[in-house]
Design a protein around this motif. Structure first.
Motif, mmCIF file in Angstrom:
data_model
loop_
_atom_site.group_PDB
_atom_site.id
_atom_site.type_symbol
_atom_site.label_atom_id
_atom_site.label_comp_id
_atom_site.label_asym_id
_atom_site.label_seq_id
_atom_site.Cartn_x
_atom_site.Cartn_y
_atom_site.Cartn_z
ATOM 1 N N GLU A 39 27.642 17.207 -28.688
ATOM 2 C CA GLU A 39 28.046 17.737 -27.396
ATOM 3 C C GLU A 39 27.598 18.630 -26.675
ATOM 4 O O GLU A 39 27.038 18.477 -25.334
ATOM 5 C CB GLU A 39 29.442 17.679 -27.439
ATOM 6 N N GLU A 42 23.998 17.639 -25.766
ATOM 7 C CA GLU A 42 23.934 16.914 -24.459
ATOM 8 C C GLU A 42 24.180 17.388 -23.267
ATOM 9 O O GLU A 42 23.642 17.201 -22.319
ATOM 10 C CB GLU A 42 25.270 15.631 -24.869
ATOM 11 N N LEU A 46 20.576 16.610 -22.166
ATOM 12 C CA LEU A 46 20.332 15.104 -22.249
ATOM 13 C C LEU A 46 20.735 14.312 -20.648
ATOM 14 O O LEU A 46 21.846 14.727 -20.162
ATOM 15 C CB LEU A 46 21.106 14.277 -23.244
#
Lengths: 94, 192, 964
Positions: A39, A42, A46
């Motif tokens: 997480e 990300e 991302l």
């Protein structure tokens, strides 16, 4: 030179007064310690890279100094709309 | 507020090749502050300042003549950011008065008297000279008297305030001032 | 007056003769001439040599679309290449040179390229210059072919000296921008400005407004110009080329201010760049005539019919005495009549069309002009000027028969007209193929571009512009055996384009790149339609199916000076100087650039080089006292009840427990956990902090703080203000630092007990308010004096005088770097590279361990950031103490590692340390702290340098000297 509408100054201003500040609507987790490595990765790295509309942050750095959000078309560079930080992305429910 | 140990003599006009174009007049030493805070703090500060702060972004309020006793300038350059300019001799008193008046409201008042230098640019081509390096529309319909904003002159950030149809005041960070003035002088060649 | 001049008429001033030279030959023209019209009046059509084959060439046009007549103009130390002779306004003393010829224009050795041209066809460059593979794929090209080709082919020579001229820039806004001052543009400007309110800018690239109207004597033009000039809401820009049309109706104009003047005015800009934001753009850019691609259509004397007419009527010069007209368009009939009226004998009108308009043909016959319909030119002769043409009759089977010769000294050709859609296309408007016009016309305006096209550029052609032909005209025999030029400037023939399609280039974009058609400086203004026609025919596809290449900015070439504008020399970029800068200049300091800042690098005394000066300055600081201008450090004043809370969240350290009057070294990470900035932070009051940042990080850190305050934690009651330029900062470092400041400071007890290391006090120095820090970046007893910038120089001088008394002096950034390296203090951006954690650089101790969150805390917990074997900051000592390794050098375990061996790390800082009497270096090395004592190697071209890994502190490891 593009014109960008600053939602705080409420006027179109030359793009040189602005700085892009990356993708919009990415919340910093309120307690990062509880996020998993995936997480957190990300959150850090991302990002969507769409062909078409993108929600991104801009700062009117050489103007009023405020960060705000914009919906921009990555193909045409057309800014569909700009809105203040904290406001939901237009067309979505908060 | 700094006591002047070494006075900086104001530059004498004309700095530009021709008065028929525009001329630059350096501001005298001035006291400057950045005020940031809540609306309540702003209201309290405005009363103590003797000049209500302009409510709208990119608008100026002022009374008196630059550098003369009692002169007050308040420029809203950000939604929560005001640039206050007063005569240098009154800086300390104004600072104290504002801090006292706003003690109950969270805010920030910071002395930046020496962060900037200021000058006036006045003359028939004042707007044209700025437009040599600034992409803003300076037509009075788009940039009326009383408007002020941070913007760019070429690669330098400036605070641009229109005081009259052909009179602008420019505030610029100290180290950028020679660059800004040199650019305006260079641009004046376009009007010879 | 020249025999070729018409007796009267036109726009030239026959009472004002102007002398000029072309390749040194003195000639005469008139005010109002272009260089091209004046040369033609002197019987000169040969104005240049072609790019590849060096074929003799003359102008085919009378305007901006000219591909051939490129010349260099020289004047008072200036040299401007590749100007179109058709646009250069004549002035007294103009000196022009032809280009791309050697030794002379009419005897050119490079013309041999024409004889070997069968080998120089399309794709020749791609196919031929593949050198011996063993020498590398590019060897033969860079060493042999390219230099030879560059010498033989090309355009004018780029000037070598600096540009002597000045260039102006103007941002402008208007309600309506009208581009093109011909009939349509003038009409549009009249309408747009009629209400007296709308601001209108009207521009035209020529010296006079009027466009085609300048070829006749109508009164409307003069009246219209007078009306427009009388309207205060209209700005009329002549000699102004709109060359770029960008998003949101942003148009770039190039206004030529002085190139047409005989005497250059002192100080006036040569050109002005207008960057116009228009409410509406009206394109009135007209149409360009297309040439006909027939065999040997490039001899000097062969030009467009409209250009021939323009020379005769506007410039009062006959392009020759006997003309042949070759046309696919009605307008050439009018040109023929105009030329005839100007005294030119017309050999014949050769019309490719089987059935030209009978009325036009009758009119021509009435004027005594023979008309050959269904006829083509099949060849031309003449050395440096056309002398004859051969014509042949089109047969029903599309073959051509007959070979009648006609004598002529110029040919006026017309393949019809093409709307100038370049700017429309740049604006991203979509074009539509118009079958009737046989051309593309504007169709759909791009979003956000409020604009319209009017007149010929919109395809609104007048009746006489009817008729057009695309492609190569039919020839008798093998079309591969003739040279019918399509792109004159890049020497592309119809055969080249057919060859490209045969070799598999079926996309027009591929054909363009393979043949280079349309890629010259004229961007194919006169060649695109013929090229497309040939591709269309070769592929058996309709022309709209073939597609169209993109029109790009600029419409015509633009000088570099125009783009540079005022951003030259000292005005290229802001040069930021500290309040103490001028003092350092007076002392003879050497400066280095740190971002936009100038910083005093060292202060050389008589005969000293950088090393000697730096060594002396280091000795001053270690031995007595040195003073240093640290004004460029970023500074932020953070104020509000939540100030400490904010610092807790952004810096790794603890802040709530920092007492008022105390300082702490703060480390700033990004969310990923990597060090991005550092600096000392002082608490002035419970709700007020004075933050310092690195010089280069000041703006970045301020923006980052603003970001978190505005968008992540808007609830925090804290505000920041940049005070970087509010204060001059004078570092006073060395055992005598206290002695230097003592006589100058009021209201601050400098004694260690009252004012310990890492404390701040407010008081006065030299009567000026100061924020006095007790901090050290040298490892010595140290203070940093912050005073308002306007007082910086005076306070510096006072401190310097005291330092001199103590045997000290000023030091620069080089000594500062050495001194801090001796102590192992990092510089963000030198020891760190965006991938270093606090622990990597030995600063893990600074992290507030009990804090639940700060920016970067979660990042630091990622597996890779906690893994063993990360690079760590260490010191290096070379085995030979005199050797100073290079910064950035790689470090390996072996002296001669096998190729491909990964480095263990690299040298980040490396200096001669006068204090240690040896070289010192800092490095980041994998698992470095565990390697202390190991010998590693720095492989260099001259042999590896052996180094011992040591702790990154070379001097006073216990830090005792901080106490003075």
């Amino acid at each position: 030179m593009l014109l960008i509408h600053c939602p705080y100054c409420d006027s179109n201003r030359p793009e040189t007064e602005f700085r892009n500040a990356g993708a919009a609507h990415i919340l910093r987790p309120s307690d990062p310690a509880t996020t998993s490595d995936a997480e957190w990765a990300e959150f850090l790295y991302l990002r969507e890279n769409p062909k078409g509309t993108i929600a991104e942050r801009w700062r009117h750095v050489h103007g009023c100094g405020r960060f705000f959000n914009a919906i921009r078309d990555t193909v045409s560079d057309d800014f569909a709309v700009t809105y203040r930080a904290g406001e939901p992305r237009p067309g979505t429910t908060p | 507020m700094a006591k002047t140990l070494m006075a900086e003599p104001p530059k004498s006009k004309p700095r530009l090749p021709n008065d028929a174009i525009a001329w630059i007049t350096a501001a005298p030493p001035l006291a400057r502050f950045i005020f940031r805070g809540s609306p309540e703090a702003e209201a309290a500060a405005g009363s103590a300042y003797g000049l209500a702060f302009p409510k709208a972004l990119n608008r100026a309020a002022s009374i008196g003549e630059r550098g003369k006793p009692g002169a007050r300038v308040a420029l809203r350059i950000g939604p929560d950011e005001l640039l206050l300019i007063v005569p240098i001799a009154e800086g300390k008193a104004v600072q104290t008065a504002l801090e006292t008046a706003t003690a109950a409201h969270p805010h920030s008042l910071v002395d930046i008297s020496d962060r900037h230098t200021g000058f006036a640019l006045e003359g028939p081509h004042a707007a044209d000279l700025i437009n040599a390096g600034c992409p803003l529309d300076l037509d009075e319909r788009a940039f009326p008297v009383g408007m002020v904003t941070r913007t760019l002159l070429h690669k330098a950030e400036i605070v641009l305030w229109r005081m009259g149809p052909t009179l602008f005041r420019v505030e610029v960070w100290r180290s950028f001032a020679p660059y800004v003035e040199a650019l305006l002088e260079e641009a004046a060649h376009d009007f010879l | 007056m020249s025999m070729l001049r018409t007796p009267s008429g036109g726009r030239i001033d026959r009472t004002r003769a102007l002398r000029f030279t072309f390749d040194g030959r003195l000639m005469q023209g008139h005010q109002g001439d272009t260089l091209a019209s004046a040369l033609i009046a002197n019987g000169v059509h040969l104005m240049g040599r072609s790019f590849k084959y060096h074929r003799p060439r003359g102008p085919i046009s009378a305007g901006a679309e000219e591909p051939n007549a490129l010349v260099t103009v020289t004047r008072s130390g200036r040299s401007t290449p590749n100007l179109r002779a058709t646009q250069i306004e004549l002035y007294e003393g103009l000196a022009a040179l032809s280009q791309n010829r050697w030794p002379a224009l009419d005897f050119d050795i490079g013309a041999i390229n024409g004889l070997i041209s069968p080998f120089l066809g399309a794709g020749f460059y791609y196919k031929t210059f593949m050198g011996p593979k063993a020498l590398g794929s590019n060897w033969a090209w860079t060493k042999i072919y390219e230099p030879v080709i560059r010498a033989a082919a090309g355009l004018g020579r780029a000037p070598e000296g600096p540009d002597l001229d000045r260039y102006a820039n103007r941002f402008a806004h208007c309600d309506v921008l009208v581009i093109g001052g011909g009939d349509a543009g003038l009409t549009a400007a009249l309408e747009a400005s009629a209400d007296g309110k709308a601001s209108v800018i009207l521009c035209d690239e020529q010296a006079e407004f009027g466009g085609w109207l300048l070829n006749s004597d109508g009164a409307w033009l003069g009246e219209t110009l007078a009306t427009l000039a009388s309207r205060p809401n209209v700005r009329m820009l002549r000699r102004t080329q709109a060359f770029g049309y960008f998003a949101q109706n942003f148009v770039a104009l190039q206004e030529r201010l002085t190139d047409h003047l005989a005497d250059l005015p002192e100080g006036t800009p040569r050109e002005r760049l207008w960057q116009v934001r228009a409410g509406e753009v009206i394109l009135a850019t007209g149409a360009i005539e297309r040439p006909l691609a027939f065999p040997d259509n490039d001899r000097p004397g062969i030009m467009l019919a409209g250009a021939a007419e323009t020379y005769a009527t506007r410039y009062g010069v006959r392009p020759g005495t006997r003309a042949a007209i070759f046309t696919a368009c009605d307008s050439a009939y009018g040109a023929a009549l105009a030329l005839k009226a100007a005294g030119v004998e017309i050999a014949a009108i050769v019309d490719i069309r089987l059935k030209p308009d009978p009325a036009l043909a009758a009119q021509a016959l009435e004027a005594g002009i023979a008309v050959h319909s269904g006829t083509v030119i099949t060849g031309t002769t003449g050395g440096k000027r056309v002398s004859h043409i051969t014509i042949g009759k089109l047969q029903p089977d599309a073959s051509v028969r007959g070979a009648d010769q006609l004598a002529c000294d110029f040919v006026a050709m017309s393949g019809g007209w093409v709307p100038s859609v370049h700017l429309f296309s740049q604006s991203r408007g979509k074009l539509r193929w118009d079958e009737t016009l046989n051309a593309y016309v504007p169709n759909i305006t791009a979003p956000g571009q409020k604009q319209r096209s009017v007149g010929a550029c919109a395809g609104a052609f007048s009746a006489e512009m009817r008729g057009a032909f695309n492609g190569a005209t039919p020839v008798p025999g093998d079309p591969a055996k003739v040279k019918a030029f399509v792109d004159f400037q890049n020497d592309v023939t119809a055969r080249d384009i057919r060859l490209a399609t045969r070799e598999g280039m079926h996309s027009v974009e591929h054909v363009k790149r393979f043949t280079t058609t349309g890629m010259a400086t004229d961007q194919g203004k006169t060649s695109n339609m013929n090229a497309l026609g040939i591709v269309s025919e070769a592929l058996g596809k309709s022309l709209p199916e073939v597609g169209l290449t993109t029109f790009r900015q600029p419409y015509t070439p633009v000088t570099f000076g125009l783009f540079a504008g005022q951003a030259r020399g000292d005005l290229f970029d802001p040069v930021r100087k500290t309040p103490i800068h001028n003092w350092a200049v007076a002392q003879g300091a050497a400066f280095e650039d740190v971002g936009q800042w100038k910083r005093a690098h060292y202060f050389p005394q008589k005969g000293e080089d950088i090393h000697a000066a730096t060594n002396r300055e280091c000795r001053l600081v270690r031995g007595t006292v040195g003073i240093f201008d640290a004004s460029t450090l970023g500074k932020i004043e953070l104020v509000g009840p939540d100030a400490a809370e904010f610092l807790e969240r952004v810096y790794v350290n603890n802040w709530k427990n920092l007492g008022v009057g105390r300082c702490r070294y703060g480390i700033l990470l990004n969310e990923a956990g990597f060090v991005i900035d550092d600096g000392v932070i002082a608490r002035l009051a419970p709700d007020r902090f004075h933050i310092t940042t690195t010089t280069g990080g000041a703006a970045r850190v301020f923006a980052m703080f603003e970001d978190y305050l505005q968008t992540e934690w808007p609830d925090l009651k804290v505000w920041q203000t940049s005070i970087t330029e509010q204060y001059a900062v004078i570092a006073v470092q060395g055992p005598k630092a206290r002695a230097v400041l003592a006589p100058l400071v009021e209201g601050i007890n400098l004694a260690s007990e009252a004012f310990p290391h890492m404390a701040i006090r407010e008081g006065r120095i030299c009567g000026v308010e100061t924020r006095l820090f007790r901090v050290s970046f040298s490892g010595e007893l140290g203070f940093e004096v912050n005073v308002p910038a306007s007082q910086g120089r005076a306070v510096w001088e006072a401190i310097h005088a005291e330092a001199i008394k103590q045997g000290g002096g000023a030091y620069g950034t080089e000594a500062m770097h050495v001194l801090r390296a001796e102590k192992g203090f990092i510089i963000v951006g030198q020891e760190t590279d965006g991938t270093m954690t606090p622990d990597d650089v030995g600063l893990g101790w600074a992290i507030g361990k009990a804090k639940t969150d700060f920016i970067g805390k979660r990042g630091l917990m990622r597996p890779d950031l906690m893994a063993a074997g990360r690079k760590q900051l260490v010191g290096l000592q070379t085995l030979d103490p005199k050797v100073v390794p290079e910064e950035g050098a790689q470090i390996t375990a072996e002296a001669n590692p096998a190729p491909g061996t990964a480095a263990l790390g690299h040298v980040t800082s490396s200096y001669w340390s006068e204090t240690c009497g040896r070289s010192i270096a800092l490095a980041v090395i994998a698992n470095g702290r565990a390697r202390v004592g190991e010998v590693l190697h720095i492989p260099m071209p001259g042999g590896a340098i052996a180094v011992t890994v040591v702790a990154p502190v070379f001097y006073d490891p216990k830090g005792e000297r901080l106490n003075g």
